[in-house]
Structures are given as C-alpha cells and as structure tokens.
Design a protein around this motif. Structure first.
Motif, PDB file in Angstrom:
ATOM      1  N   UNK A  12       0.845  -1.191   0.000  1.00  0.00           N
ATOM      2  CA  UNK A  12       0.000   0.000   0.000  1.00  0.00           C
ATOM      3  C   UNK A  12       0.883   1.244   0.000  1.00  0.00           C
ATOM      4  N   UNK A  13       0.440   2.245  -0.730  1.00  0.00           N
ATOM      5  CA  UNK A  13       1.025   3.580  -0.658  1.00  0.00           C
ATOM      6  C   UNK A  13      -0.106   4.556  -0.327  1.00  0.00           C
ATOM      7  N   UNK A  14       0.085   5.337   0.717  1.00  0.00           N
ATOM      8  CA  UNK A  14      -0.918   6.309   1.159  1.00  0.00           C
ATOM      9  C   UNK A  14      -0.393   7.702   0.885  1.00  0.00           C
ATOM     10  N   UNK A  15      -1.205   8.495   0.202  1.00  0.00           N
ATOM     11  CA  UNK A  15      -0.776   9.833  -0.187  1.00  0.00           C
ATOM     12  C   UNK A  15      -1.789  10.865   0.297  1.00  0.00           C
ATOM     13  N   UNK A  16      -1.383  11.627   1.322  1.00  0.00           N
ATOM     14  CA  UNK A  16      -2.206  12.718   1.862  1.00  0.00           C
ATOM     15  C   UNK A  16      -3.625  12.243   2.206  1.00  0.00           C
ATOM     16  N   UNK A  17      -3.728  11.049   2.751  1.00  0.00           N
ATOM     17  CA  UNK A  17      -5.028  10.445   3.027  1.00  0.00           C
ATOM     18  C   UNK A  17      -5.714  11.183   4.177  1.00  0.00           C
ATOM     19  N   UNK A  18      -6.922  11.661   3.920  1.00  0.00           N
ATOM     20  CA  UNK A  18      -7.641  12.503   4.881  1.00  0.00           C
ATOM     21  C   UNK A  18      -9.100  12.086   4.959  1.00  0.00           C
ATOM     22  N   UNK A  19      -9.615  12.049   6.188  1.00  0.00           N
ATOM     23  CA  UNK A  19     -11.032  11.744   6.411  1.00  0.00           C
ATOM     24  C   UNK A  19     -11.518  12.585   7.579  1.00  0.00           C
ATOM     25  N   UNK A  20     -12.645  13.284   7.367  1.00  0.00           N
ATOM     26  CA  UNK A  20     -13.233  14.128   8.399  1.00  0.00           C
ATOM     27  C   UNK A  20     -14.605  13.628   8.800  1.00  0.00           C
ATOM     28  N   UNK A  21     -14.975  13.899  10.056  1.00  0.00           N
ATOM     29  CA  UNK A  21     -16.341  13.712  10.538  1.00  0.00           C
ATOM     30  C   UNK A  21     -16.752  15.043  11.149  1.00  0.00           C
ATOM     31  N   UNK A  23     -16.222  18.651  11.845  1.00  0.00           N
ATOM     32  CA  UNK A  23     -14.999  19.462  11.870  1.00  0.00           C
ATOM     33  C   UNK A  23     -13.792  18.686  12.376  1.00  0.00           C
ATOM     34  N   UNK A  24     -14.014  17.454  12.796  1.00  0.00           N
ATOM     35  CA  UNK A  24     -12.927  16.663  13.369  1.00  0.00           C
ATOM     36  C   UNK A  24     -12.239  15.833  12.292  1.00  0.00           C
ATOM     37  N   UNK A  25     -10.926  15.850  12.311  1.00  0.00           N
ATOM     38  CA  UNK A  25     -10.149  15.024  11.400  1.00  0.00           C
ATOM     39  C   UNK A  25      -9.952  13.648  12.025  1.00  0.00           C
ATOM     40  N   UNK A  26     -10.563  12.621  11.409  1.00  0.00           N
ATOM     41  CA  UNK A  26     -10.302  11.248  11.843  1.00  0.00           C
ATOM     42  C   UNK A  26      -8.915  10.811  11.387  1.00  0.00           C
ATOM     43  N   UNK A  27      -8.546  11.234  10.192  1.00  0.00           N
ATOM     44  CA  UNK A  27      -7.196  11.034   9.663  1.00  0.00           C
ATOM     45  C   UNK A  27      -6.800  12.305   8.932  1.00  0.00           C
ATOM     46  N   UNK A  28      -5.571  12.745   9.152  1.00  0.00           N
ATOM     47  CA  UNK A  28      -5.163  14.049   8.645  1.00  0.00           C
ATOM     48  C   UNK A  28      -3.877  13.919   7.831  1.00  0.00           C
ATOM     49  N   UNK A  29      -4.029  13.898   6.507  1.00  0.00           N
ATOM     50  CA  UNK A  29      -2.902  13.946   5.576  1.00  0.00           C
ATOM     51  C   UNK A  29      -1.853  12.868   5.875  1.00  0.00           C
ATOM     52  N   UNK A  30      -2.307  11.632   5.811  1.00  0.00           N
ATOM     53  CA  UNK A  30      -1.427  10.499   6.089  1.00  0.00           C
ATOM     54  C   UNK A  30      -0.620  10.145   4.848  1.00  0.00           C
TER      55      UNK A  30
END
Length: 266
Positions: A12-21, A23-30
């Motif tokens: 796997x390669x993760x590029x700037x992976x981001x997920x919000x709920x 206003x909260x970032x569950x994942x921030x630019x991974x």
C-alpha cells in the motif's frame, strides 16, 4: 503470485489520506508506505484513527482527500471481486447471529474463488478442514454459530482467512476474545504466513506485541501519523508519549522480553 512489475512495490502507498467527521479530522494527511511481505502493526491510543485507517485500506470507507494505491493501482479503481481476491478482512467483532454452522462459515472464505453460484469442490472442503485443524476447531465443525464462544468465533475468522488465501490480510484487533495461549498461537501463525510471503496489516492495542512480532509500525495519534518504520525506532518514549498524551516508555529486558511503563519516563 505477485506479477513481476508489482513485486518490488509496497503493498500500500498512502498519499495525503484525509477523512473528516464534521470538523474533526479522523485522519489528517497520512503519507505512508506499507511494505509487501511484512507484518505492519498500526498502534496508538483510542480514537487515534487506527480502525478507520484499516477500513480505508480495505475499501470499507472512502477518504475525502488523498489516495490509496494497492499494488501501485488506485484502490478506488479496483472492482469489488478483484479486491476480495487480493484482500482478506478480519474485524474485531465477529457477528453475533449467523444461520450457519462453523464449517459453512469458514467456507465463506472460498466465495471470491467460487463466484456467486459456484459450488464447493472437494478441494475447497479440504481447505476448510485444514484451516479448522490449524486453529484447533476441527472438532466443532458442525457446531451452530450461536453455540461458539467469542474466542472460537475469532479463531473461526482466522480459519476463514486461511481458506480465502488472499495475499494481503487486514486484521482489526485480532486478539479480541482470545486467551493467552491462542494469542501466542495467533502471532506465531501470522509470522508463518509472512515467511510464506503474505502481507499482514493489523491494528494492535498492545505495544509489547507490536514490538515483538511486527516488522513495521505505524504510530497514530489524534488522526496523525507520528512515526513509521521499524518498531525499535518508532516506539520510543518521545513519540509514544506524544501519541498517548501521557508518559509512556517501552523497553526490552536483558531476557529479550518487551515491557511497557505508563506514567513514568526513566
């Protein structure tokens, strides 16, 4: 077998992976790479984003920004049947109710190979039996699902993965419900699978287990990737204390056993 052009790529390669709920970032630019043919442990405190990240890797969630590459191919362009042949999934909570016995549940692992209307062959049934033997459940093969304990259900999930035989396993807290013996057997099995070339990515809560068994670690804290690499370089006091927002120290004794101290940093 891996195609020649994908063999040297990370799984796997993760590029700037981001997920919000909200206003909260569950994942921030991974940004991360998960090596092929190794055991990667995803660690961090509750709410750090560990299970969320694993679900994104499995295609069970979709990030709002960034990209996941599987074997160098964008994950969102791979159809569901091809994903099922590449990825095996074991969640942390086995289903409570299923109208199946144990053997038929494990046989579900063959579904990606059988197709929607395929019938199990003698080889498929032999794989089921072999998997049940390997997790010490072969004497319970005809038991209804409702009669199995939580630990037996978790071991059944591992047997299902073995029958599926996907090259990549995604495990969300696989030690849930397992007693000490079966936790040890689980990790020995995972190391055996890695030795055969399988890629394993597991969310773990126990830092000592991650340090002992994993080849590679992703340390998350508050939705951010704080460290990645070999356990000895990632699981040091400064990064751990930052992740857990509390003093944490991990060390290896003279006997080679990993130990953790919480609330003190020597």
């Amino acid at each position: 077998m891996n195609a020649p052009h994908t063999f040297m790529l990370p799984a796997f390669q993760l590029r700037q992976l981001t997920l919000q709920a909200g206003k909260r970032y569950l994942l921030d630019k991974i940004d991360a790479e998960l090596p092929r043919g190794q055991f990667t442990a995803i660690v961090g405190p509750n709410g750090a984003g560990k299970s969320t990240l694993l679900k994104l890797l499995g295609g069970l969630l979709t990030g709002q920004q960034g990209q996941i590459l599987l074997d160098g191919i964008p994950l969102n362009t791979i159809n569901q049947s091809d994903r099922a042949r590449k990825l095996g999934w074991l969640g942390q909570f086995p289903p409570n109710e299923l109208p199946l016995n144990l053997a038929n549940y494990v046989l579900l692992g063959r579904r990606p190979s059988l197709g929607s209307f395929g019938r199990a062959s003698s080889d498929d049934l032999a794989r089921v039996n072999e998997a049940l033997v390997s997790v010490e459940l072969h004497t319970r093969s005809t038991s209804p699902w409702r009669n199995l304990s939580g630990g037996e259900r978790q071991r059944a999930g591992l047997a299902r993965l073995l029958t599926q035989d996907a090259p990549i396993w995604l495990l969300d807290e696989p030690t849930n419900h397992l007693d000490l013996k079966h936790q040890a057997l689980l990790f020995r099995r995972l190391r055996t699978e890695v030795a055969k070339g399988r890629t394993i990515v597991a969310v773990l809560h126990d830092l000592t287990q991650a340090a002992r068994w994993a080849d590679h670690v992703l340390l998350l804290g508050n939705g951010r990737l704080l460290a990645q690499g070999e356990p000895t370089s990632c699981l040091e006091s400064v990064s751990l204390s930052q992740a857990y927002q509390w003093p944490v120290r991990l060390w290896q004794s003279q006997e080679g056993c990993w130990q953790v101290a919480v609330g003190e940093v020597a």
